[in-house]
Design a protein around this motif. Structure first.
Motif, short mmCIF file in Angstrom:
data_model
loop_
_atom_site.label_atom_id
_atom_site.label_comp_id
_atom_site.label_asym_id
_atom_site.label_seq_id
_atom_site.Cartn_x
_atom_site.Cartn_y
_atom_site.Cartn_z
N GLU A 148 33.66 20.23 34.67
CA GLU A 148 34.05 19.54 35.90
C GLU A 148 32.89 18.88 36.62
O GLU A 148 33.07 17.90 37.31
CB GLU A 148 34.76 20.51 36.85
N GLY A 149 31.71 19.43 36.53
CA GLY A 149 30.55 18.87 37.19
C GLY A 149 29.97 19.81 38.22
O GLY A 149 30.52 20.86 38.51
N CYS A 150 28.83 19.42 38.72
CA CYS A 150 28.10 20.20 39.71
C CYS A 150 27.52 19.24 40.74
O CYS A 150 27.44 18.04 40.51
CB CYS A 150 26.95 20.99 39.07
N GLU A 151 27.10 19.78 41.85
CA GLU A 151 26.40 18.97 42.84
C GLU A 151 25.15 19.71 43.27
O GLU A 151 25.08 20.93 43.22
CB GLU A 151 27.29 18.66 44.04
N ARG A 152 24.18 18.95 43.69
CA ARG A 152 22.93 19.53 44.16
C ARG A 152 23.11 19.92 45.62
O ARG A 152 23.60 19.14 46.43
CB ARG A 152 21.81 18.50 44.01
N GLN B 179 37.28 22.71 51.12
CA GLN B 179 37.69 22.76 49.71
C GLN B 179 36.45 22.59 48.85
O GLN B 179 35.70 21.63 49.01
CB GLN B 179 38.68 21.62 49.42
N ALA B 180 36.22 23.52 47.94
CA ALA B 180 35.08 23.44 47.03
C ALA B 180 35.27 22.27 46.07
O ALA B 180 36.38 22.00 45.62
CB ALA B 180 34.92 24.74 46.26
N LYS B 181 34.18 21.57 45.76
CA LYS B 181 34.23 20.45 44.82
C LYS B 181 34.18 20.96 43.39
O LYS B 181 33.73 22.06 43.12
CB LYS B 181 33.05 19.52 45.06
N TYR B 182 34.63 20.10 42.48
CA TYR B 182 34.52 20.33 41.04
C TYR B 182 35.20 21.62 40.59
O TYR B 182 34.74 22.28 39.67
CB TYR B 182 33.05 20.32 40.59
N LYS B 183 36.27 21.98 41.26
CA LYS B 183 37.06 23.17 40.93
C LYS B 183 36.26 24.46 41.02
O LYS B 183 36.59 25.46 40.39
CB LYS B 183 37.73 23.03 39.56
N HIS B 184 35.19 24.43 41.80
CA HIS B 184 34.46 25.67 42.07
C HIS B 184 35.33 26.55 42.95
O HIS B 184 36.34 26.11 43.50
CB HIS B 184 33.13 25.39 42.78
N ILE B 185 34.94 27.77 43.10
CA ILE B 185 35.67 28.70 43.95
C ILE B 185 34.79 29.06 45.14
O ILE B 185 33.59 29.27 44.99
CB ILE B 185 36.11 29.95 43.16
N ASN B 186 35.38 29.06 46.32
CA ASN B 186 34.63 29.41 47.52
C ASN B 186 34.35 30.91 47.56
O ASN B 186 35.09 31.71 46.99
CB ASN B 186 35.42 29.03 48.79
N PRO B 187 33.29 31.28 48.24
CA PRO B 187 33.02 32.71 48.40
C PRO B 187 34.06 33.34 49.31
O PRO B 187 34.64 32.67 50.17
CB PRO B 187 31.64 32.74 49.05
N LEU B 188 34.29 34.63 49.11
CA LEU B 188 35.06 35.37 50.10
C LEU B 188 34.19 35.44 51.35
O LEU B 188 32.98 35.62 51.25
CB LEU B 188 35.37 36.78 49.62
N MET B 189 34.79 35.26 52.49
CA MET B 189 34.01 35.32 53.72
C MET B 189 33.73 36.77 54.06
O MET B 189 34.65 37.58 54.17
CB MET B 189 34.75 34.62 54.85
N MET B 190 32.47 37.09 54.17
CA MET B 190 32.06 38.46 54.46
C MET B 190 31.03 38.48 55.55
O MET B 190 30.21 37.59 55.65
CB MET B 190 31.48 39.11 53.21
N ASN B 191 31.09 39.55 56.31
CA ASN B 191 30.17 39.75 57.40
C ASN B 191 29.57 41.13 57.22
O ASN B 191 30.27 42.08 56.94
CB ASN B 191 30.94 39.66 58.73
N CYS B 192 28.28 41.24 57.37
CA CYS B 192 27.63 42.54 57.18
C CYS B 192 28.01 43.56 58.23
O CYS B 192 27.75 44.75 58.07
CB CYS B 192 26.11 42.38 57.14
N ASP B 193 28.65 43.13 59.31
CA ASP B 193 29.13 44.08 60.31
C ASP B 193 30.51 44.63 59.95
O ASP B 193 30.99 45.55 60.57
CB ASP B 193 29.24 43.40 61.68
N ASN B 194 31.16 44.03 58.95
CA ASN B 194 32.53 44.38 58.61
C ASN B 194 32.63 44.56 57.10
O ASN B 194 32.22 43.71 56.35
CB ASN B 194 33.45 43.23 59.07
#
Length: 146
Positions: free
Chosen positions: A50-54, A124-139
């Motif tokens: 799919e590709g990548c981006e810098r 929306q992540a490009k190139y069919k990448h998957i976004n990270p799960l949103m995490m917080n170090c307090d939770n």
């Protein structure tokens, strides 16, 4: 050396047993989308062509912390410094919490201190990448998603 699953590594980071820099925290949050190595391999194989981006994170210094801005974030500059030659510095007198309340389009890592990171992504992540799960170090909730 110790082998840990991505959620285990994040828990160890939260408890200050280990430390890793924000880009690795971001990637561990992405890896938390997969329950097995096989699932990750299947995803990787399917999107490999799919590709990548810098990417170059841009640091925003706030009154009480920092925000690493990533492409797609509403505060990310149009012309980021990919080489480090411009010595681009962004700063504000606002607090991180205020910047988060004012914003709406996020792709950032909030850094309160060296052991307190949080990932916020609602683009929306490009190139069919998957976004990270949103995490917080307090939770410790590893399943929070936008």
């Amino acid at each position: 050396f110790q082998w840990s699953s991505p959620p285990e590594a994040i828990e160890r980071f939260k408890s200050q047993e280990i430390w890793f820099p924000p880009p690795q925290f971001y990637e561990f949050c992405r890896l938390c989308n997969f329950s097995s190595l096989g699932e990750l391999q299947k995803f990787s194989s399917a999107r490999a062509l799919e590709g990548c981006e810098r990417w170059m994170p841009v640091m925003l210094s706030a009154a009480d912390g920092f925000i690493q801005l990533l492409p797609g974030d509403e505060l990310y500059p149009e012309d980021p410094d990919y080489t480090g030659e411009k010595k681009m510095v962004m700063s504000t007198d606002k607090k991180v919490e205020d910047l988060m309340k004012e914003g709406g389009i996020f792709h950032r890592i909030v850094i309160k201190n060296i052991n307190n990171l949080a990932v916020y992504v609602n683009i929306q992540a490009k190139y069919k990448h998957i976004n990270p799960l949103m995490m917080n170090c307090d939770n410790s909730d590893h399943n929070s998603r936008l």
